[in-house]
Scaffold this motif. Structure first.
Motif, PDB file in Angstrom:
ATOM      1  N   VAL A   1     -29.072  61.299  52.304  1.00 35.91           N
ATOM      2  CA  VAL A   1     -28.291  62.622  52.452  1.00 35.91           C
ATOM      3  C   VAL A   1     -28.546  63.228  50.928  1.00 35.91           C
ATOM      4  O   VAL A   1     -28.655  64.308  50.826  1.00 35.91           O
ATOM      5  CB  VAL A   1     -26.739  62.249  52.721  1.00 35.91           C
ATOM      6  CG1 VAL A   1     -25.887  63.488  52.124  1.00 35.91           C
ATOM      7  CG2 VAL A   1     -26.646  61.989  54.056  1.00 35.91           C
ATOM      8  N   LEU A   2     -28.463  62.319  49.913  1.00 33.56           N
ATOM      9  CA  LEU A   2     -28.527  62.777  48.520  1.00 33.56           C
ATOM     10  C   LEU A   2     -30.017  63.425  48.512  1.00 33.56           C
ATOM     11  O   LEU A   2     -30.093  64.350  47.858  1.00 33.56           O
ATOM     12  CB  LEU A   2     -28.421  61.773  47.550  1.00 33.56           C
ATOM     13  CG  LEU A   2     -26.989  61.373  46.948  1.00 33.56           C
ATOM     14  CD1 LEU A   2     -27.088  60.481  45.795  1.00 33.56           C
ATOM     15  CD2 LEU A   2     -26.294  62.771  46.390  1.00 33.56           C
TER      16      LEU A   2
ATOM     17  N   LEU B   1     -24.347  42.777  44.128  1.00 36.21           N
ATOM     18  CA  LEU B   1     -24.710  43.422  45.322  1.00 36.21           C
ATOM     19  C   LEU B   1     -25.698  42.526  46.166  1.00 36.21           C
ATOM     20  O   LEU B   1     -26.698  42.256  45.794  1.00 36.21           O
ATOM     21  CB  LEU B   1     -25.443  44.663  44.978  1.00 36.21           C
ATOM     22  CG  LEU B   1     -25.641  45.547  46.082  1.00 36.21           C
ATOM     23  CD1 LEU B   1     -24.308  46.177  46.843  1.00 36.21           C
ATOM     24  CD2 LEU B   1     -26.442  46.834  45.746  1.00 36.21           C
TER      25      LEU B   1
ATOM     26  N   ALA C   1     -28.158  55.649  54.217  1.00 38.22           N
ATOM     27  CA  ALA C   1     -27.735  56.802  54.738  1.00 38.22           C
ATOM     28  C   ALA C   1     -27.166  57.704  53.667  1.00 38.22           C
ATOM     29  O   ALA C   1     -27.464  59.066  53.559  1.00 38.22           O
ATOM     30  CB  ALA C   1     -26.741  56.689  55.827  1.00 38.22           C
ATOM     31  N   PHE C   2     -26.558  57.137  52.809  1.00 37.89           N
ATOM     32  CA  PHE C   2     -25.901  57.794  51.637  1.00 37.89           C
ATOM     33  C   PHE C   2     -27.083  58.534  50.690  1.00 37.89           C
ATOM     34  O   PHE C   2     -27.149  59.576  50.288  1.00 37.89           O
ATOM     35  CB  PHE C   2     -25.181  56.972  50.728  1.00 37.89           C
ATOM     36  CG  PHE C   2     -24.627  57.520  49.587  1.00 37.89           C
ATOM     37  CD1 PHE C   2     -23.749  58.654  49.582  1.00 37.89           C
ATOM     38  CD2 PHE C   2     -25.124  57.052  48.382  1.00 37.89           C
ATOM     39  CE1 PHE C   2     -23.303  59.049  48.418  1.00 37.89           C
ATOM     40  CE2 PHE C   2     -24.645  57.448  47.124  1.00 37.89           C
ATOM     41  CZ  PHE C   2     -23.864  58.643  47.173  1.00 37.89           C
TER      42      PHE C   2
ATOM     43  N   PHE D   1     -25.761  51.450  55.226  1.00 35.27           N
ATOM     44  CA  PHE D   1     -24.777  52.360  54.216  1.00 35.27           C
ATOM     45  C   PHE D   1     -25.355  53.162  53.233  1.00 35.27           C
ATOM     46  O   PHE D   1     -25.246  54.358  53.016  1.00 35.27           O
ATOM     47  CB  PHE D   1     -23.675  51.474  53.959  1.00 35.27           C
ATOM     48  CG  PHE D   1     -22.470  52.286  53.304  1.00 35.27           C
ATOM     49  CD1 PHE D   1     -21.776  52.980  53.751  1.00 35.27           C
ATOM     50  CD2 PHE D   1     -22.693  52.035  51.847  1.00 35.27           C
ATOM     51  CE1 PHE D   1     -20.869  53.796  53.069  1.00 35.27           C
ATOM     52  CE2 PHE D   1     -21.635  52.784  51.233  1.00 35.27           C
ATOM     53  CZ  PHE D   1     -20.909  53.626  51.639  1.00 35.27           C
ATOM     54  N   LEU D   2     -26.254  52.423  52.432  1.00 36.19           N
ATOM     55  CA  LEU D   2     -26.651  53.026  51.248  1.00 36.19           C
ATOM     56  C   LEU D   2     -27.797  53.666  51.385  1.00 36.19           C
ATOM     57  O   LEU D   2     -28.178  54.964  51.027  1.00 36.19           O
ATOM     58  CB  LEU D   2     -27.035  52.072  50.039  1.00 36.19           C
ATOM     59  CG  LEU D   2     -25.756  51.225  49.585  1.00 36.19           C
ATOM     60  CD1 LEU D   2     -26.416  50.128  48.535  1.00 36.19           C
ATOM     61  CD2 LEU D   2     -24.900  52.108  48.636  1.00 36.19           C
TER      62      LEU D   2
ATOM     63  N   ILE E   1     -31.962  64.822  50.986  1.00 41.78           N
ATOM     64  CA  ILE E   1     -32.069  65.805  51.392  1.00 41.78           C
ATOM     65  C   ILE E   1     -31.421  67.059  50.834  1.00 41.78           C
ATOM     66  O   ILE E   1     -31.896  68.146  50.701  1.00 41.78           O
ATOM     67  CB  ILE E   1     -31.289  65.717  52.965  1.00 41.78           C
ATOM     68  CG1 ILE E   1     -32.193  64.812  53.624  1.00 41.78           C
ATOM     69  CG2 ILE E   1     -31.108  67.043  53.570  1.00 41.78           C
ATOM     70  CD1 ILE E   1     -31.429  64.581  55.065  1.00 41.78           C
ATOM     71  N   VAL E   2     -30.339  66.897  50.235  1.00 41.70           N
ATOM     72  CA  VAL E   2     -29.438  67.658  49.549  1.00 41.70           C
ATOM     73  C   VAL E   2     -30.392  68.272  48.168  1.00 41.70           C
ATOM     74  O   VAL E   2     -30.466  69.492  47.921  1.00 41.70           O
ATOM     75  CB  VAL E   2     -28.234  67.583  48.934  1.00 41.70           C
ATOM     76  CG1 VAL E   2     -27.517  68.619  47.944  1.00 41.70           C
ATOM     77  CG2 VAL E   2     -27.203  67.038  50.156  1.00 41.70           C
TER      78      VAL E   2
ATOM     79  N   THR F   1     -25.404  46.750  54.208  1.00 47.38           N
ATOM     80  CA  THR F   1     -25.926  47.565  53.132  1.00 47.38           C
ATOM     81  C   THR F   1     -26.891  48.428  53.119  1.00 47.38           C
ATOM     82  O   THR F   1     -26.751  49.524  52.561  1.00 47.38           O
ATOM     83  CB  THR F   1     -25.959  46.302  51.938  1.00 47.38           C
ATOM     84  OG1 THR F   1     -25.034  45.082  51.925  1.00 47.38           O
ATOM     85  CG2 THR F   1     -25.985  46.885  50.600  1.00 47.38           C
TER      86      THR F   1
ATOM     87  N   LEU G   1     -29.514  48.389  41.710  1.00 43.61           N
ATOM     88  CA  LEU G   1     -28.451  49.105  40.400  1.00 43.61           C
ATOM     89  C   LEU G   1     -28.319  48.062  39.193  1.00 43.61           C
ATOM     90  O   LEU G   1     -28.086  47.228  39.406  1.00 43.61           O
ATOM     91  CB  LEU G   1     -27.263  49.302  41.002  1.00 43.61           C
ATOM     92  CG  LEU G   1     -27.086  50.337  42.277  1.00 43.61           C
ATOM     93  CD1 LEU G   1     -25.618  50.218  42.834  1.00 43.61           C
ATOM     94  CD2 LEU G   1     -27.453  51.613  41.966  1.00 43.61           C
ATOM     95  N   PRO G   2     -29.093  48.837  38.166  1.00 39.05           N
ATOM     96  CA  PRO G   2     -29.054  47.834  37.114  1.00 39.05           C
ATOM     97  C   PRO G   2     -27.428  47.407  36.797  1.00 39.05           C
ATOM     98  O   PRO G   2     -26.606  48.055  36.930  1.00 39.05           O
ATOM     99  CB  PRO G   2     -29.604  48.790  35.872  1.00 39.05           C
ATOM    100  CG  PRO G   2     -30.333  49.808  36.716  1.00 39.05           C
ATOM    101  CD  PRO G   2     -29.330  49.952  37.988  1.00 39.05           C
ATOM    102  N   TRP G   3     -27.473  46.085  36.463  1.00 36.20           N
ATOM    103  CA  TRP G   3     -26.193  45.415  35.683  1.00 36.20           C
ATOM    104  C   TRP G   3     -25.198  45.305  36.918  1.00 36.20           C
ATOM    105  O   TRP G   3     -24.031  44.706  36.715  1.00 36.20           O
ATOM    106  CB  TRP G   3     -25.586  46.293  34.630  1.00 36.20           C
ATOM    107  CG  TRP G   3     -26.429  46.402  33.661  1.00 36.20           C
ATOM    108  CD1 TRP G   3     -26.920  45.329  32.624  1.00 36.20           C
ATOM    109  CD2 TRP G   3     -26.923  47.790  33.126  1.00 36.20           C
ATOM    110  NE1 TRP G   3     -27.635  46.096  31.696  1.00 36.20           N
ATOM    111  CE2 TRP G   3     -27.596  47.418  32.065  1.00 36.20           C
ATOM    112  CE3 TRP G   3     -26.817  48.993  33.611  1.00 36.20           C
ATOM    113  CZ2 TRP G   3     -28.221  48.480  31.402  1.00 36.20           C
ATOM    114  CZ3 TRP G   3     -27.542  50.005  32.976  1.00 36.20           C
ATOM    115  CH2 TRP G   3     -28.100  49.730  31.650  1.00 36.20           C
ATOM    116  N   ASN G   4     -25.707  45.145  38.202  1.00 37.93           N
ATOM    117  CA  ASN G   4     -24.727  45.039  39.115  1.00 37.93           C
ATOM    118  C   ASN G   4     -25.437  43.898  39.913  1.00 37.93           C
ATOM    119  O   ASN G   4     -26.519  43.760  40.737  1.00 37.93           O
ATOM    120  CB  ASN G   4     -24.708  46.174  40.314  1.00 37.93           C
ATOM    121  CG  ASN G   4     -24.047  46.034  41.623  1.00 37.93           C
ATOM    122  OD1 ASN G   4     -23.694  44.950  41.650  1.00 37.93           O
ATOM    123  ND2 ASN G   4     -23.734  46.803  42.285  1.00 37.93           N
TER     124      ASN G   4
END
Lengths: 275, 423
Positions: free
Chosen positions: A24-25, A8, A20-21, A17-18, A27-28, A14, A2-5
């Protein structure tokens, strides 16, 4: 990632979690895109009306989707799974093999103050098809529909050379400021058009000679009885009842004149299989 | 005026009467938006929350509506994954309800974060060790899924479906709806659980703290189970309410009974696990924290009555919903569903408001919290917007696909067939 992060720190937790998230995105989003692509293909192939028929057919109450063999009493209860296209129905073929004769009982069937000539075939959407000697067919509204609608205020007929598809819109009529769509009983090319003053509405060169999906002969009588039941149910759902005519039977012609517009529209939608 | 948009085969009240029904809710929404605007512009000093009492009415509302909104995911799961076909009669309404609940929860969270312009930080700088991050991610995703599930309902509108591209897209999207049902179930399991886990991990709050099962506190699983159990009851209750308000039969009684039975079975599982959890909490977890269970209930108004109220509000509906004879009677069925919904609301209230109110340190004091009018107004805005959106959906979309059939069946008159003869 993630830019500017800059804070992390990746670990298994991590990633799980990310991961899986984002899965899901993905797939949708993929599912929505897939639906859009498939829709585009359907529209490009001109199959939108087939989708409409499919949607309309399954929007009909289960009782209105009854198989023709239920109407004739050959089977106690059966819903049509084929959108009234019996040509691809194995069960229909089985019932035809069992029938000893499918010859009509006379030149016409008369009942409920209406006449249904038996020299033609009937679609469940209240159109008839008659084979002509030159290989073409003529399509018209049956007596039930003529009584119900009367003389339309306006007509939108297909142009000469236009292609009709089975169960698509054959033509449109306007009555009491309501648009009515008439379901095409066959697929074919429109050769000629007439109208309510003539005997038929369309002369068509059929794409296929097989017209097994249409009702014939002795099937007409129980079908009309069921249609009478359907129209009474549709009317009573709006608190209306058909007036008895001179013959003591429900007067279909009075429905169009007497019942409120919303009721009449719903009734026509049900009877023309466009709920 | 708008009759061309009303689904065919059903009747709705006149436009004027409908607008009259909407007017008070619209006024409530405007008042609520003003309240929310005050909180957004002037800050959270408009509320009665503070650094010590950081979770108030809004979080209670969030937790409750998310639990009740579980009816959407669970009905979808039962229909599309477990093939309980009778639930097709309520699935559209369940999706609409879910959308109202989750939309309301997200809107309130948007006000509650206090720094709305930085709300996106949770996505960009995620603290992957926080259950709140999981909740935020899952709820955002699930709200998106609900919106997508709602699209076919809108596009099926009588007028909109005349546009071929809308008709076809609706058809194609509906064919893939089982994917969304699966994704919704996955997301719901995790965010319902994480919402429970949020409180269960609070070691400094012995009233809420629970021992772990694996990496999750027991509240993680209890929240999932309670939401799944109460979701069908909420759909049952709202369907019955809509039937009463609209004065129409919308679904067959068997559908409501089926929802009641499912709810009853899951409530039984929940009551069993909750009993075990409570006994462990009272007998082991609490003494280990240096507390006596009686201390939790020594502060008024949160006496021991609230514990018994919570037990009764799950136990009584469970018994009613499991007994076919009682379930078959509409009065019992609906009362049980209402009690189950109240039960989950009390459960969420206890874990949020009561948890924060109780003192935990020797110099701590019992805190009293009453929401400010701005908080209450924002709460009312969520309620009003839900009623408005649902009312509009009910009028113009097919929320109950069997409504037309039922209308016909109810009024169907037997037809007399004359002596027919071919000529």
């Amino acid at each position: 990632m993630l830019p500017w992060n800059y804070g992390l720190h990746w670990s298994i937790g991590t990633a799980v979690f990310l991961g899986a998230f984002y899965t899901v995105l993905v797939i949708v989003v993929t599912t929505v895109i897939s639906a859009a692509v498939r829709s585009r293909r359907v529209l490009r192939d001109g199959d939108a009306d087939a989708v409409r028929w499919n949607s309309d057919f399954y929007a009909l109450p289960a009782r209105d989707r009854a198989c023709r063999h239920e109407l004739t009493g050959e089977v106690a209860q059966r819903e049509c799974p084929n959108g009234f296209d019996c040509r691809k129905c194995d069960t229909h073929r089985m019932f035809l093999d069992r029938r000893t004769a499918s010859t009509p009982g006379g030149k016409s069937y008369e009942g409920f103050g209406m006449t249904f000539p038996l020299d033609r075939l009937y679609h469940r959407g209240h159109t008839w098809v008659r084979r002509e000697r030159n290989g073409t067919v003529t399509i018209g509204l049956d007596d039930f529909a003529r009584h119900l609608v009367g003389r339309p205020d306006a007509l939108d007929l297909p142009r000469k050379g236009e292609r009709l598809r089975l169960n698509d819109t054959a033509w449109r009529m306007r009555k009491r400021n309501i648009d009515l769509r008439v379901v095409s009983p066959i697929a074919g090319i429109v050769l000629e058009t007439d109208g309510p003053d003539g005997e038929w509405y369309l002369r068509v060169r059929p794409e296929q000679p097989d017209l097994r999906h249409l009702l014939e002969g002795f099937e007409v009588q129980p079908w009309v009885a069921r249609e009478m039941e359907r129209i009474q149910a549709a009317l009573s759902a709006w608190g209306q009842a058909p007036e008895p005519g001179n013959n003591g039977q429900p007067d279909i012609a009075a429905v169009g004149a007497d019942c409120p517009t919303a009721c009449w529209e719903a009734v026509c939608g049900a009877m023309f299989l466009r709920p | 005026m708008d009759k061309r948009f009303i689904p065919a085969g059903v009747s709705r009240c006149s436009t004027g009467r409908f607008l009259l029904w909407l007017a008070p809710w619209a006024a409530m929404l405007l008042f609520g938006l003003y309240c929310a605007g005050l909180c957004l512009v002037k800050g959270l000093n408009q509320t009665h929350m503070n650094n010590r009492f950081a979770f108030g009415l809004w979080i209670f509302l969030d937790l409750t509506v998310i639990a009740l909104g579980a009816g959407a995911f669970f009905t979808g799961f039962l229909l599309y994954i477990l093939k309980r076909k009778e639930l097709r009669a309520v699935i559209n309404s369940a999706v609409a309800m879910g959308l109202m609940c989750y939309g309301g929860a997200m809107a309130v969270l948007g006000v509650d974060v206090g720094q709305p312009l930085r709300a996106w930080f949770t996505f960009w700088y995620p603290n992957v060790h926080s259950m709140l991050t999981e909740v935020t991610f899952c709820i955002s995703c699930y709200l998106t899924v609900l919106l997508i599930e709602y699209v076919p309902i809108v596009l099926k509108n009588r007028k909109l479906r005349q546009v071929p591209s809308f008709l076809v897209f609706e058809h194609e999207l509906h064919k893939l709806v089982y994917v969304f049902a699966g994704v919704g179930t996955f997301l719901s399991f995790f965010h319902q659980g994480s919402l429970g886990g949020l409180y269960g991990v609070l070691r400094g709050r012995p009233f809420a703290f629970r021992e772990e099962l694996g990496i999750w506190p027991s509240t993680f699983f209890l929240f999932i189970l309670s939401a799944a159990a109460v979701g069908p009851s909420f759909i049952l209750l709202t369907t019955w309410l809509v039937e009463k308000i609209a004065r129409k039969r919308l679904v067959r009684p068997q559908v409501l009974q089926s929802l009641g039975r499912i709810s009853g079975l899951l409530l039984a599982a929940y009551v069993l696990l909750k009993t075990v959890d409570t006994l462990i909490w009272l007998g082991r977890t609490t003494p280990r924290s240096g507390f006596l269970p009686a201390q939790y209930y020594a502060w008024r108004p949160f006496g021991v009555w609230i514990l018994f109220a919570e037990i009764a509000l799950f136990l009584v509906p469970m018994v009613i919903l499991l007994l076919p004879k009682l379930r078959a009677r509409a009065g019992w069925l609906v009362s049980a569903a209402a009690m189950a919904c109240c039960g989950v609301a009390v459960n969420r209230f206890v874990l949020t408001i009561q948890t924060l109110a109780l003192p935990t340190l020797s110099f701590d004091r019992f805190l009293q919290y009453l929401p400010s009018w701005q908080e209450t107004g924002t709460f009312l805005a969520v309620l009003a917007s839900a009623v408005l959106v649902y009312s509009i959906s009910f009028r113009y979309f097919e929320l109950f696909p069997e409504e037309g059939d039922l209308r016909r069946e109810l009024l169907r008159a037997p037809v007399t067939e004359p002596a027919l003869a071919g000529k």
